[in-house]
Design an enzyme around this catalytic site. Sequence first.
Site, PDB file in Angstrom:
ATOM      1  N   GLY A 180       0.836  -1.203   0.000  1.00 45.99           N
ATOM      2  CA  GLY A 180       0.000   0.000   0.000  1.00 45.99           C
ATOM      3  C   GLY A 180       0.868   1.249   0.000  1.00 45.99           C
ATOM      4  N   GLY A 181       0.310   2.331   0.522  1.00 50.31           N
ATOM      5  CA  GLY A 181       1.032   3.598   0.553  1.00 50.31           C
ATOM      6  C   GLY A 181       2.340   3.509   1.319  1.00 50.31           C
ATOM      7  N   GLY A 415      23.847  12.085 -29.875  1.00 49.53           N
ATOM      8  CA  GLY A 415      23.394  12.699 -28.628  1.00 49.53           C
ATOM      9  C   GLY A 415      23.943  11.974 -27.417  1.00 49.53           C
ATOM     10  CB  ALA A 416      24.568   8.400 -26.720  1.00 54.60           C
TER      11      ALA A 416
HETATM   12  C1  HXC Z   1      -3.212  -4.140  12.435  1.00 57.77           C
HETATM   13  C2  HXC Z   1      -2.116  -6.012  11.720  1.00 57.77           C
HETATM   14  C3  HXC Z   1      -1.871  -5.406  10.469  1.00 57.77           C
HETATM   15  C4  HXC Z   1      -2.360  -4.080  10.262  1.00 57.77           C
HETATM   16  C5  HXC Z   1      -1.014  -7.359  10.437  1.00 57.77           C
HETATM   17  N1  HXC Z   1      -1.575  -7.223  11.645  1.00 57.77           N
HETATM   18  N2  HXC Z   1      -1.196  -6.276   9.690  1.00 57.77           N
HETATM   19  N3  HXC Z   1      -2.766  -5.373  12.689  1.00 57.77           N
HETATM   20  N4  HXC Z   1      -3.001  -3.492  11.270  1.00 57.77           N
HETATM   21  N5  HXC Z   1      -2.151  -3.432   9.131  1.00 57.77           N
HETATM   22  C6  HXC Z   1      -1.585  -8.178  12.737  1.00 57.77           C
HETATM   23  C7  HXC Z   1      -2.447  -9.368  12.431  1.00 57.77           C
HETATM   24  O1  HXC Z   1      -3.772  -9.086  12.784  1.00 57.77           O
HETATM   25  C8  HXC Z   1      -1.823 -10.417  13.339  1.00 57.77           C
HETATM   26  O2  HXC Z   1      -2.262 -10.196  14.650  1.00 57.77           O
HETATM   27  C9  HXC Z   1      -0.367 -10.070  13.309  1.00 57.77           C
HETATM   28  O3  HXC Z   1      -0.296  -8.726  12.853  1.00 57.77           O
HETATM   29  C10 HXC Z   1       0.411 -10.922  12.339  1.00 57.77           C
HETATM   30  O4  HXC Z   1      -0.269 -10.927  11.100  1.00 57.77           O
HETATM   31  P1  HXC Z   1      -0.615 -12.270  10.328  1.00 57.77           P
HETATM   32  O5  HXC Z   1      -1.683 -11.937   9.365  1.00 57.77           O
HETATM   33  O6  HXC Z   1      -0.857 -13.393  11.272  1.00 57.77           O
HETATM   34  O7  HXC Z   1       0.770 -12.550   9.591  1.00 57.77           O
HETATM   35  P2  HXC Z   1       0.998 -13.158   8.140  1.00 57.77           P
HETATM   36  O8  HXC Z   1       0.153 -14.384   7.961  1.00 57.77           O
HETATM   37  O9  HXC Z   1       2.465 -13.295   8.011  1.00 57.77           O
HETATM   38  O10 HXC Z   1       0.461 -12.062   7.112  1.00 57.77           O
HETATM   39  C11 HXC Z   1       1.110 -10.806   7.038  1.00 57.77           C
HETATM   40  C12 HXC Z   1       0.253  -9.848   6.200  1.00 57.77           C
HETATM   41  C13 HXC Z   1      -1.190  -9.771   6.778  1.00 57.77           C
HETATM   42  C14 HXC Z   1       0.207 -10.321   4.740  1.00 57.77           C
HETATM   43  C15 HXC Z   1       0.958  -8.497   6.220  1.00 57.77           C
HETATM   44  O11 HXC Z   1      -1.088  -9.544   8.165  1.00 57.77           O
HETATM   45  C16 HXC Z   1      -1.982  -8.675   6.174  1.00 57.77           C
HETATM   46  O12 HXC Z   1      -2.513  -8.832   5.058  1.00 57.77           O
HETATM   47  N6  HXC Z   1      -2.128  -7.590   6.904  1.00 57.77           N
HETATM   48  C17 HXC Z   1      -2.927  -6.453   6.475  1.00 57.77           C
HETATM   49  C18 HXC Z   1      -2.185  -5.711   5.403  1.00 57.77           C
HETATM   50  C19 HXC Z   1      -2.890  -4.447   5.015  1.00 57.77           C
HETATM   51  O13 HXC Z   1      -3.909  -4.471   4.307  1.00 57.77           O
HETATM   52  N7  HXC Z   1      -2.373  -3.341   5.497  1.00 57.77           N
HETATM   53  C20 HXC Z   1      -2.842  -2.047   5.144  1.00 57.77           C
HETATM   54  C21 HXC Z   1      -2.111  -1.670   3.849  1.00 57.77           C
HETATM   55  S1  HXC Z   1      -2.574  -0.105   3.312  1.00 57.77           S
HETATM   56  P3  HXC Z   1      -2.606 -11.403  15.636  1.00 57.77           P
HETATM   57  O14 HXC Z   1      -2.945 -10.752  16.916  1.00 57.77           O
HETATM   58  O15 HXC Z   1      -3.719 -12.148  15.024  1.00 57.77           O
HETATM   59  O16 HXC Z   1      -1.361 -12.212  15.698  1.00 57.77           O
HETATM   60  C22 HXC Z   1      -1.489   0.859   4.079  1.00 57.77           C
HETATM   61  C23 HXC Z   1      -1.771   2.266   3.791  1.00 57.77           C
HETATM   62  C24 HXC Z   1      -0.615   3.135   4.071  1.00 57.77           C
HETATM   63  O17 HXC Z   1      -0.634   0.490   4.756  1.00 57.77           O
HETATM   64  C25 HXC Z   1      -1.018   4.500   3.650  1.00 57.77           C
HETATM   65  C26 HXC Z   1       0.071   5.467   3.682  1.00 57.77           C
HETATM   66  C27 HXC Z   1      -0.365   6.778   3.172  1.00 57.77           C
END
Ligand code: HXC
Length: 525
Positions: A180-181, A415-416
Site C-alpha cells: 500500500g502507501g 546525442g549519447a
Molecule cells: C493491524 C495487523 C496489520 C495491520 C497485520 N496485523 N497487519 N494489525 N493493522 N495493518 C496483525 C495481524 O492481525 C496479526 O495479529 C499479526 O499482525 C500478524 O499478522 P498475520 O496476518 O498473522 O501474519 P501473516 O500471515 O504473516 O500475514 C502478514 C500480512 C497480513 C500479509 C501483512 O497480516 C496482512 O494482510 N495484513 C494487512 C495488510 C494491510 O492491508 N495493510 C494495510 C495496507 S494499506 P494477531 O494478533 O492475530 O497475531 C497501508 C496504507 C498506508 O498500509 C497509507 C500510507 C499513506
Amino acid sequence: MKTLTGKPANPAPSDGRTHLQELIDEALQGGGSQRVEEQHRKGKLTARERIDLLLDEGSFEEFDILKTGRAGSIGQDRRYPGDGVVTGHGAIDGREVFVFSQDFTVVGGSLGEAHSQKICKVMDHAVRVGAPVIGLNDSGGARIQEGVDALAAYGEIFNRNVLASGVVPQISCIMGPCAGGAVYSPAMTDFTFMVGAASYMFVTGPNVVKTVTHQEISFDDLGGAEVHGRISGVAHFTPPNDILCLREVRRLINYLPSNNRQTSPILDLKDPIERTDPALDFLVPVNPNHTYDMNVLIYSILDGAEFMEVQPHHARNIIIGFGRLGGQTIGLIANQPAALAGVLDIHASAKAARFVRFCDAFNIPLICLVDVPGFMPGPEQEHGGIIRHGAKLLYAFVEATVPRITVIVRKAYGGAYVVMNSKHIRCDINYAWPTAEIAVLGPRGAAEVIYRKDIQAAPDPEAALSGKTEEYRQTFANPFLAAKRGYIDDVIFPRDTRHRLIRSLQFLEGKKMERPDRKHGNIPL
Ligand code: HXC
C-alpha cells in the site's frame, strides 16, 4: 543491552527501579516467544537481532523503549510495548547512524501514531546532527485499528523523507511485507535493499489485482525482490537473507559521507596510485562489432579491485556503483557493451540519472566510462518516453557540480556522446583511449546518408558502402579530431587509466562551482 540510563540492567531495591526493569523486560520480549519463533521459522530475524547485526557491537543506544500508543482507539484494548518498532542510534565502523527496526512480532509491525512518532524522532535527530538513517522495514502497513491516525502517521514520515533527501543518506531494508502507501517511504529514500524470499513490495496486493483485473498473480511475481531488482528497478540490492543484507548496508555506509556537508571517509586499500595494467591495451576488440565486458576495466582501475555495484540486475546496459580511487569514494557510471551493446534506453537513463544526482548531492566525484552506440531506437522506446527519460540523464549531469571525469573507451555517437558527461556539458576532464570513435553517427549509418548518391550509382553498391564506411571511420570515428578541438583533454594509453584518473581527482579536490540562484530546477520527471 543497556538500560535507558546506560547502566547495566540490574534488579534494584527501590520500587521505581524494579518497575523500570519490568517495563524494559516486557519491551524486550516484543510479541512474545511464540511470535519470535514464528518469525525465525519464516527465515527472518527479529527487530533487535537485526539491529545487533547492523551496528558495531555494543554501540546501540535506544530511544523510547517505554513509549506506547494511546489506548482506546477502535478495537484497540491494549497498548503494545515499544509500539512495534525499535529505534535509536549506534555506530557503523565507528560512525554514527540512526536506525529504526519494525517488529513484526508486535501487531505485525503495523504503523500507528506512536510507532510513527518514534521513527520521526530518529529522523529528526539524524538531520539535526547530520547522520544517515537506516530503516529496517517489516510491517503489515497502516495499523488498521488506528484509522486515519495511522494514515496521518505515514504522512509525517513522508514529510521527513523528502526534507532529509539530499541532506543525510537514507537507506531502506525491506525484510518482510511492505504494501500500500507504505511503499512510498522506502521509494523516497536513496537506496532500497529487498531481502530474497522474505520481502515484497506493491501498491495493491494480489487480491486487489484479481478483483480489478481478473489476473491471478503470486506475491513474488507481483512484487518480490527478484521482480523489483530486475524489472522495476525499485530495489537497488537484493541480498538473499537478513544477515547478508545487513552486512551489505554496512559496506554501503562505508562509501558514503554522513551528510551533505561532508565528504566520504578516505580508506587506504594499499593499492599504488601509479599501478598500470598493460592488459587494458588489448581490452577493446579490433573488430568494432565485437563486444567485451566493461567490468574488466572497472575492476582493473579501482582500488583493491573493489566495486559495489548498484542495481546490478536492472538495465544491465549501464553499470553504476561505488568504488575508490586513491582512497577516495567515486561514483562510477559506465556503458556495458556486453548488454544491448551498451545502448541508452529508458531504464538505463533513469537508473544512471538518479545515481548521478545522489552522488552530486553527497559530494561524491563522478567517473564516467563511455562506450555507447547511441539511444535505443524503436516505437516502444519512443512511446515510452525515451525523450523525457534520456533528458533526465542529461539534466543530472549538467546540474552536477562535483568533480567529473570521463574516459571514452570506444563508441561515443550522437546525442549519447554529449549526454555521457562530455566536455560540452561541463565535465572537468575528458580522456579518450586511442580506440575511441567520436562522431555524429556510426560509420555505416553515416556513410549511407552522406554518400547515398555515390553508393547508388556504384556498380556494386554493397562494396561501395563498405568502402565509404571504412573511409568515414578513418576520417571521423577516432578521438583525434575531438582532441584537436580540446573537447578531449588527452588521448591516453589504456594501461595508464587508473593513474590518470587519480591524478585528475587530486587536482579537482578544490573544485568550486556555483549554480544560479533559484528555488529549484524542473527536471523532466
Ligand atoms: C493491524 C495487523 C496489520 C495491520 C497485520 N496485523 N497487519 N494489525 N493493522 N495493518 C496483525 C495481524 O492481525 C496479526 O495479529 C499479526 O499482525 C500478524 O499478522 P498475520 O496476518 O498473522 O501474519 P501473516 O500471515 O504473516 O500475514 C502478514 C500480512 C497480513 C500479509 C501483512 O497480516 C496482512 O494482510 N495484513 C494487512 C495488510 C494491510 O492491508 N495493510 C494495510 C495496507 S494499506 P494477531 O494478533 O492475530 O497475531 C497501508 C496504507 C498506508 O498500509 C497509507 C500510507 C499513506
